[in-house]
Design an enzyme around this catalytic site. Sequence first.
Site, PDB file in Angstrom:
ATOM      1  N   ASP A   1      40.722  42.793  36.776  1.00 51.86           N
ATOM      2  CA  ASP A   1      39.943  43.194  37.949  1.00 51.86           C
ATOM      3  C   ASP A   1      39.294  44.565  37.789  1.00 51.86           C
ATOM      4  O   ASP A   1      39.702  45.367  36.941  1.00 51.86           O
ATOM      5  CB  ASP A   1      40.856  43.256  39.188  1.00 51.86           C
ATOM      6  N   ASP A   2      38.331  44.794  38.658  1.00 49.07           N
ATOM      7  CA  ASP A   2      37.730  46.113  38.950  1.00 49.07           C
ATOM      8  C   ASP A   2      36.755  46.627  37.887  1.00 49.07           C
ATOM      9  O   ASP A   2      36.210  47.710  38.033  1.00 49.07           O
ATOM     10  CB  ASP A   2      38.800  47.194  39.211  1.00 49.07           C
TER      11      ASP A   2
ATOM     12  N   HIS B   1      34.294  40.404  42.776  1.00 51.52           N
ATOM     13  CA  HIS B   1      35.410  41.153  43.363  1.00 51.52           C
ATOM     14  C   HIS B   1      34.885  42.159  44.390  1.00 51.52           C
ATOM     15  O   HIS B   1      35.478  43.205  44.584  1.00 51.52           O
ATOM     16  CB  HIS B   1      36.186  41.846  42.229  1.00 51.52           C
TER      17      HIS B   1
ATOM     18  N   HIS C   1      34.773  47.431  46.524  1.00 54.62           N
ATOM     19  CA  HIS C   1      36.216  47.332  46.694  1.00 54.62           C
ATOM     20  C   HIS C   1      36.727  47.788  48.059  1.00 54.62           C
ATOM     21  O   HIS C   1      37.787  48.425  48.160  1.00 54.62           O
ATOM     22  CB  HIS C   1      36.925  48.135  45.579  1.00 54.62           C
TER      23      HIS C   1
ATOM     24  N   HIS D   1      44.125  45.020  35.169  1.00 51.31           N
ATOM     25  CA  HIS D   1      42.872  45.723  35.441  1.00 51.31           C
ATOM     26  C   HIS D   1      42.264  46.188  34.123  1.00 51.31           C
ATOM     27  O   HIS D   1      42.947  46.874  33.346  1.00 51.31           O
ATOM     28  CB  HIS D   1      43.127  46.912  36.379  1.00 51.31           C
TER      29      HIS D   1
END
Length: 452
Positions: A277-278, A328, A332, A419
């Site tokens: 992620d991210d 995603h 955020h 991540h």
Amino acid sequence: MRKDRKKRRSRWIDIGFLTVVSASAFTVLLLLINSVVDITSIVPKSEVLRASVEKPTVTVESAQSPYEGITIVKETTNDEQRPFSIEYPQSEFKSFNDQVAAYVEEWKERFAADGGKPGELAVSFETAEHSAGVYSFAVRASIASEEKQTADIRVFRINPQTGKPLDIVEMTGNDPEKLKRLATAVRSVILEDSHLKGVLVKDRLWAPTEPKWANYRNFALSDDSMTFYYGAGVIAEKQAGSVEVKVPLEKLNPFLAQPFQVKAAPSNEKRVALTFDDGPDPYSTPAILDVLEKYDAKATFFMLGSRVKTYPDIAKQVAEAGHEIGNHSWNHPSLPKLPDEKLYEEIQGTTDLIKEAIGQPPAVFRPPYGAVDERVFQSTKLPVVMWTVDTLDWQHRDPQKLLEHVMYYTHENSIILMHDIHQSTADGLEAVMEYLTAQGFTFVKVSEIEDY
Ligand code: NI
């Protein structure tokens, strides 16, 4: 009593009046017929004869089909200039029959509308059978003339014993989340189809495969697959004609209603999905790609729109290595707190940007912090994916702890959350891959995990 007599009298008057009216109408009609006869008698006899010989005749026949409760209607003509050949199924049920007949009628009208120019109309159909008693009739229609060729295909489904139709809503148990997963699966089959490689127009693919019920109505069902039909020019080059996309039911199992699920072939495969992620990140993402390649593993990367905007080439590199791309959000945030407009930007803005950067939209969506509510579900057209193993790599930033979390919590079908913006994760990944491989796991994209 008096009223009765009055009624009777007026009826006699009515009859008298009608007699007068019809007598005069008859006289007028006689006069008319006479004048018509006069006109035709001027035309030479031979010409009248030829005209009647050339008038094409239409033959309509009805034949038994191999399928119980279904007859085949065949319409043909001896018109050499404008031949047609029409074949379509009919059942004992009016609603099905009307729908099929209306489709055929639509094509006859289209054929008639081109003003008698030479051309040919063809309507035929192919049948798929499902053991639940449902028949799918894919009716193909085409008009070919010197100037152009038009074609289309429409599927009609019925259980000829009960008269019940079968639609996509019933197939997926009326669950919009299942429809999203179906859409993702169909798109991935289309993108991987080698027959479509040269002719697929990627830009056209997204609108007709969006997870709307109306987009998934044109399917035929057999015991092992669903075949989706797209008219000429809808997802591929027009010259390629209509396109059939055959999706094995095994791939759709988790999101089909129970009567349509198939027994998956027994497999010894222990699957696990790695998710990152991210990102993307210009340093740790490529390092992670290297490790994955070494183990011939595919993973899923849930990217932030804001970072794809800064590092579009890294995003592209991830997609080109064959990994799955997820949305995603843009920045955020915790999505349930956002006003509608902002929520739309976070999700759709990121999807649009990913489409632009890698040439195709994301396949899945993961809300930041896993925070999701009904409104968030409804505002994404992508399947929503959480995780089952949290490595807490963002917190400890320790390769050894990463491995320990994986060792302790991973089971078959686990979805592991990591991540790709932390160097510690890139550093620890090799040991994780070594361990999972030794345990006999195979690495799949998250959309291939049955329950998510
Ligand atoms: Ni995140």
